[in-house]
Design an enzyme around this catalytic site. Structure first.
Site, PDB file in Angstrom:
ATOM      1  N   LYS A  27      -7.376 -16.068  -3.920  1.00 13.53           N
ATOM      2  CA  LYS A  27      -6.948 -14.836  -3.460  1.00 13.53           C
ATOM      3  C   LYS A  27      -7.378 -14.273  -2.059  1.00 13.53           C
ATOM      4  CE  LYS A  27      -8.515 -11.092  -4.104  1.00 13.53           C
ATOM      5  NZ  LYS A  27      -9.263  -9.770  -4.548  1.00 13.53           N
ATOM      6  N   SER A  28      -8.751 -14.353  -1.989  1.00 15.39           N
ATOM      7  CA  SER A  28      -9.145 -14.100  -0.719  1.00 15.39           C
ATOM      8  C   SER A  28      -8.618 -14.768   0.490  1.00 15.39           C
ATOM      9  CB  SER A  28     -10.729 -14.322  -0.668  1.00 15.39           C
ATOM     10  OG  SER A  28     -11.313 -13.266  -1.545  1.00 15.39           O
ATOM     11  N   SER A 169     -17.968  -1.639   1.620  1.00 16.69           N
ATOM     12  CA  SER A 169     -17.276  -2.875   1.177  1.00 16.69           C
ATOM     13  C   SER A 169     -17.080  -3.613   2.571  1.00 16.69           C
ATOM     14  CB  SER A 169     -15.839  -2.638   0.932  1.00 16.69           C
ATOM     15  OG  SER A 169     -15.127  -3.629   0.885  1.00 16.69           O
ATOM     16  N   GLN A 171     -14.958  -5.584   3.201  1.00 19.15           N
ATOM     17  CA  GLN A 171     -13.647  -5.611   3.570  1.00 19.15           C
ATOM     18  C   GLN A 171     -13.224  -4.633   4.908  1.00 19.15           C
ATOM     19  OE1 GLN A 171     -10.845  -5.072   0.067  1.00 19.15           O
ATOM     20  NE2 GLN A 171     -11.507  -6.873  -0.865  1.00 19.15           N
ATOM     21  N   GLU A 313     -18.707 -10.072  -6.652  1.00 23.24           N
ATOM     22  CA  GLU A 313     -17.509 -10.426  -7.690  1.00 23.24           C
ATOM     23  C   GLU A 313     -17.936 -11.214  -8.715  1.00 23.24           C
ATOM     24  OE1 GLU A 313     -15.215 -13.714  -5.150  1.00 23.24           O
ATOM     25  OE2 GLU A 313     -15.157 -11.720  -4.356  1.00 23.24           O
ATOM     26  N   HIS A 340     -15.298  -1.118  -7.168  1.00 26.49           N
ATOM     27  CA  HIS A 340     -14.319  -1.791  -7.221  1.00 26.49           C
ATOM     28  C   HIS A 340     -13.257  -1.763  -8.133  1.00 26.49           C
ATOM     29  CE1 HIS A 340     -16.705  -5.947  -5.824  1.00 26.49           C
ATOM     30  NE2 HIS A 340     -16.681  -4.860  -5.069  1.00 26.49           N
TER      31      HIS A 340
END
Length: 424
Positions: A27-28, A169, A171, A313, A340
């Site tokens: 997915k990443s 995060s 991200q 994760e 998360h």
């Protein structure tokens, strides 16, 4: 997806499990590749793309910005976005959509409205919005720093230096890096705060940018600079999702059996590669060759003391294994996973203890003492990794009922059928 109130009986292992399987794509990697393809200088191909809720939401978001994303086959074609229209972006429960798309939307001439599932309004995104404001992008969020919000693009972003706190995060950094080459002055990101979690995911972003000809300077700690310039269109084949391998490798770890994951890369930026070392510490025999990654389980799992800060994760699956181990365990460095899909530390402690485990929740992790587990309902909180943890516990504990196993479609559609098939 099925009704979230439906209870799925987790199958228990009747003996050693012997299995070989090929996992769906990462997915990443898929969602990063889609974003870069929408920003590229020509058509791209994302080969062996993961087809899941998160990746389809990303494809829909980029389509809304004017990209053409063909998702009908295993290899997805992407033509760059026009960035010339208004759009509404459904983030679902996908942190990558909520965080990666707003910096891209700043390049649009339209109004881009963002919202998602109810829980997404609690997930952190404020640092990305603050950074975009500092770069001159207009944001409407009524001061919430959270969903729902709107990005009102002016057709370009000046870019330049920006200081953020990415301790919640990684991200936040990746989101700005992905779009930064398309900003007039590129982007120079400085992190100021506690250590950034999941640094391998930033390394993944940097590697993918460099593979597309983008100049990235990450020589200094807590600083990442992207030079302005084109993003080359490429044809990329997506690696298997190594984080999704955790429950399947756990089949061998829990039962003392053997599992081979085909096509495991010999070199990768995916944090899931850490499973090789973690499972060895728990007593497994691990080998990697041209056939893939093979794990053979021990007679009994050993407890571990692990800092999972960079691979948070993996915590739910590792926690399930720790609950089944014959000696105490401590998992540390993962306070950030409270933000998360759910507060994973609180959820894991609650659900494992409800099945008889001896789990102590700490500010940044979990501690385990050996205990006899029993059956019962395991709630998932709409979190795919919680469902993976429950399935692992169910291998050794009869009578585990998983609430909303369909939430696994976030990154692995059909997980329950594949799992049950390996145990039939």
């Amino acid at each position: 997806m099925s009704d979230s109130s439906e209870l799925w009986p987790a199958p228990s292992a009747r003996g050693l499990i012997e299995a070989e399987l090929t996992l769906p794509g990462s997915k990443s990697l898929t969602n990063r590749a889609l974003v870069l393809a929408a920003l590229a200088d020509g058509p791209s191909v994302v080969g062996r793309a993961l087809r899941s809720r998160d990746t389809l939401l990303m494809a829909q978001a980029l389509t809304g910005l004017g990209a053409l994303v063909g998702t009908s086959g295993p290899d997805w074609s992407v033509s760059p976005a026009a960035f010339d229209r208004d759009a509404k972006v459904d983030c679902g429960l996908a942190g990558t959509v909520m965080r990666f798309v707003p910096p891209v939307a700043g390049l649009s001439t339209g109004r881009i409205d963002f919202d998602g599932d109810p829980h997404m309004r609690n997930r952190p995104v404020g640092e990305v919005l603050l950074a975009l404001r500092a770069l001159g992008v207009r944001i409407e969020d009524d001061g919430r720093g959270a969903l729902p919000f709107a990005v009102l693009g002016q057709g370009s972003v000046k870019g330049g230096c920006v200081v953020i706190d990415a301790s919640a995060s990684s991200q936040f950094v990746s989101a700005l890096l992905l779009a930064g080459a398309r900003y007039d002055e590129g982007i120079d990101i400085r992190h100021d705060g506690k250590p950034v979690p999941s640094l391998p995911h930033i390394d993944m972003t940097v590697a993918m940018l460099r593979a597309r000809g983008v100049e990235v300077d990450d020589a200094d700690a807590n600083r990442w600079a992207v030079a302005p310039g084109p993003i080359a269109a490429v044809e990329e084949t997506i690696e298997p999702d190594l984080s999704n391998a955790a429950p399947f490798l756990g089949l061998a770890a829990v039962t003392g059996g053997r599992v081979l994951i085909r096509d495991w890369p010999t070199e990768t930026t995916q944090p899931g590669d850490a499973l090789r070392d973690i499972l060895e510490q728990m007593g497994c025999t691990v080998s990697l060759d041209d056939d893939g990654l093979e794990v053979r389980g021990p007679d009994a799992l050993r407890g571990v003391d692990l800092d999972l800060h960079d691979v948070g994760e993996l915590t739910p699956a590792i926690a399930a294994l720790c609950a089944l181990a014959e000696s105490p365990s401590h998992l540390r460095g993962v306070g950030h996973i409270r933000g998360h899909e759910t507060d994973r530390l609180a959820a894991l402690a609650t659900e494992l203890n409800a099945l008889g485990a001896a789990v102590t929740e700490r500010a940044d992790g979990l501690s385990f003492r050996p205990a006899a587990l029993h059956g019962g309902v395991f709630h998932t909180y709409a979190d795919h990794r919680m469902a993976h943890a429950a399935a692992l516990v169910g291998l050794a504990v009869p009578g585990v009922l998983i609430e909303d196993v369909a939430t696994t479609a976030k990154t692995f559609p059909g997980f329950a059928d594949v799992w049950a098939g390996l145990l039939s």
